[in-house]
Design a protein around this motif. Sequence first.
Motif, PDB file in Angstrom:
ATOM      1  N   ASP A  41       0.854  -1.189   0.000  1.00 34.79           N
ATOM      2  CA  ASP A  41       0.000   0.000   0.000  1.00 34.79           C
ATOM      3  C   ASP A  41       0.896   1.247   0.000  1.00 34.79           C
ATOM      4  OD1 ASP A  41      -1.442   2.275   1.074  1.00 34.79           O
ATOM      5  OD2 ASP A  41      -3.019   0.874   1.679  1.00 34.79           O
ATOM      6  N   ARG A  42       0.912   1.946  -1.125  1.00 29.29           N
ATOM      7  CA  ARG A  42       1.811   3.102  -1.284  1.00 29.29           C
ATOM      8  C   ARG A  42       1.558   4.176  -0.229  1.00 29.29           C
ATOM      9  NH1 ARG A  42       2.110   5.152  -7.023  1.00 29.29           N
ATOM     10  NH2 ARG A  42       3.653   3.522  -7.147  1.00 29.29           N
ATOM     11  N   SER A  43       0.305   4.483   0.031  1.00 30.18           N
ATOM     12  CA  SER A  43      -0.028   5.510   1.019  1.00 30.18           C
ATOM     13  C   SER A  43       0.475   5.110   2.407  1.00 30.18           C
ATOM     14  CB  SER A  43      -1.542   5.740   1.040  1.00 30.18           C
ATOM     15  OG  SER A  43      -1.890   6.607   2.080  1.00 30.18           O
ATOM     16  N   LEU A  44       0.254   3.865   2.786  1.00 31.67           N
ATOM     17  CA  LEU A  44       0.735   3.400   4.094  1.00 31.67           C
ATOM     18  C   LEU A  44       2.258   3.425   4.145  1.00 31.67           C
ATOM     19  CD1 LEU A  44       0.251   2.242   6.911  1.00 31.67           C
ATOM     20  CD2 LEU A  44       0.124  -0.039   5.867  1.00 31.67           C
ATOM     21  N   ARG A  45       2.906   3.000   3.083  1.00 38.82           N
ATOM     22  CA  ARG A  45       4.380   3.040   3.056  1.00 38.82           C
ATOM     23  C   ARG A  45       4.879   4.459   3.277  1.00 38.82           C
ATOM     24  NH1 ARG A  45       4.437  -0.223  -2.036  1.00 38.82           N
ATOM     25  NH2 ARG A  45       5.232   1.683  -2.971  1.00 38.82           N
ATOM     26  N   ASP A  46       4.269   5.440   2.584  1.00 37.11           N
ATOM     27  CA  ASP A  46       4.695   6.837   2.724  1.00 37.11           C
ATOM     28  C   ASP A  46       4.500   7.336   4.154  1.00 37.11           C
ATOM     29  OD1 ASP A  46       5.353   6.865   0.040  1.00 37.11           O
ATOM     30  OD2 ASP A  46       3.535   7.950  -0.581  1.00 37.11           O
ATOM     31  N   ARG A  47       3.349   7.026   4.753  1.00 38.45           N
ATOM     32  CA  ARG A  47       3.079   7.489   6.115  1.00 38.45           C
ATOM     33  C   ARG A  47       4.017   6.821   7.128  1.00 38.45           C
ATOM     34  NH1 ARG A  47      -3.107   6.627   6.698  1.00 38.45           N
ATOM     35  NH2 ARG A  47      -2.642   4.980   5.213  1.00 38.45           N
ATOM     36  N   CYS A  48       4.356   5.559   6.898  1.00 39.60           N
ATOM     37  CA  CYS A  48       5.289   4.867   7.798  1.00 39.60           C
ATOM     38  C   CYS A  48       6.683   5.473   7.685  1.00 39.60           C
ATOM     39  CB  CYS A  48       5.325   3.373   7.479  1.00 39.60           C
ATOM     40  SG  CYS A  48       3.803   2.507   7.915  1.00 39.60           S
ATOM     41  N   ARG A  49       7.099   5.771   6.462  1.00 41.85           N
ATOM     42  CA  ARG A  49       8.399   6.429   6.266  1.00 41.85           C
ATOM     43  C   ARG A  49       8.426   7.792   6.951  1.00 41.85           C
ATOM     44  NH1 ARG A  49       8.065   4.718   0.528  1.00 41.85           N
ATOM     45  NH2 ARG A  49       9.441   2.932   0.309  1.00 41.85           N
ATOM     46  N   ASP A  50       7.307   8.528   6.872  1.00 40.86           N
ATOM     47  CA  ASP A  50       7.230   9.837   7.532  1.00 40.86           C
ATOM     48  C   ASP A  50       7.435   9.714   9.041  1.00 40.86           C
ATOM     49  OD1 ASP A  50       6.772  11.092   5.112  1.00 40.86           O
ATOM     50  OD2 ASP A  50       4.596  11.295   5.427  1.00 40.86           O
ATOM     51  N   LEU A  51       7.032   8.577   9.610  1.00 41.79           N
ATOM     52  CA  LEU A  51       7.221   8.343  11.047  1.00 41.79           C
ATOM     53  C   LEU A  51       8.620   7.811  11.360  1.00 41.79           C
ATOM     54  CD1 LEU A  51       3.769   6.748  11.901  1.00 41.79           C
ATOM     55  CD2 LEU A  51       4.602   8.999  12.609  1.00 41.79           C
ATOM     56  N   GLY A  52       9.385   7.502  10.315  1.00 43.27           N
ATOM     57  CA  GLY A  52      10.753   7.035  10.502  1.00 43.27           C
ATOM     58  C   GLY A  52      10.943   5.542  10.338  1.00 43.27           C
ATOM     59  N   ALA A  53       9.854   4.794  10.131  1.00 41.29           N
ATOM     60  CA  ALA A  53       9.962   3.339   9.977  1.00 41.29           C
ATOM     61  C   ALA A  53      10.501   2.992   8.592  1.00 41.29           C
ATOM     62  CB  ALA A  53       8.598   2.685  10.185  1.00 41.29           C
ATOM     63  N   ARG A  54      11.077   1.820   8.506  1.00 43.88           N
ATOM     64  CA  ARG A  54      11.492   1.295   7.215  1.00 43.88           C
ATOM     65  C   ARG A  54      10.296   0.571   6.606  1.00 43.88           C
ATOM     66  NH1 ARG A  54      17.463  -1.172   8.569  1.00 43.88           N
ATOM     67  NH2 ARG A  54      18.239   0.738   9.506  1.00 43.88           N
ATOM     68  N   VAL A  55      10.327   0.378   5.305  1.00 43.11           N
ATOM     69  CA  VAL A  55       9.247  -0.350   4.641  1.00 43.11           C
ATOM     70  C   VAL A  55       9.839  -1.424   3.735  1.00 43.11           C
ATOM     71  CG1 VAL A  55       7.576   1.521   4.762  1.00 43.11           C
ATOM     72  CG2 VAL A  55       9.063   1.322   2.778  1.00 43.11           C
TER      73      VAL A  55
END
Length: 146
Positions: free
Chosen positions: A92-106
């Motif tokens: 899920d591209r949107s979820l990946r982007d939001r997780c990256r914004d929080l600092g998590a890896r995807v």
Amino acid sequence: MPRLLDGDNLLGSWPGRSRSEGERRLLAREIASLARDLKRRIVLVFDGEPPPGIHPGPDVLFSRRGCRADDLILEILRGQDDPRGWTVVTNDRSLRDRCRDLGARVERCDAFRERLSRVSSPEKPDSTGDVRYWMEVFGEEEEGGE
């Protein structure tokens, strides 16, 4: 590094697999085996309510009615002291982007499936504790309602 898996997204992107209750059970067993082999925590998050007879545990979560797994994954990340220590598995591209914004890896689902396929899942749990845990999470409820 612990992982958060978008369970329904992973199953939906997997050729030959579906989002059925049986497939969810199978995925949970495969993930438990991988976590044991890697000696790392892997949290599997599904959409919605757990099906009857399935009792979520600390590493198998359901987002609850009216809430998506994406929201629960983000809530878990926000609750971490260091979200950079987590990897989220989803396509899920949107979820990946939001997780990256929080600092998590995807990690994309296909890369994770490849890793999972290299680990041979035993047909039977390794210990009595494993059996008890997985029966609590995915076992049938006994008559008389336990």
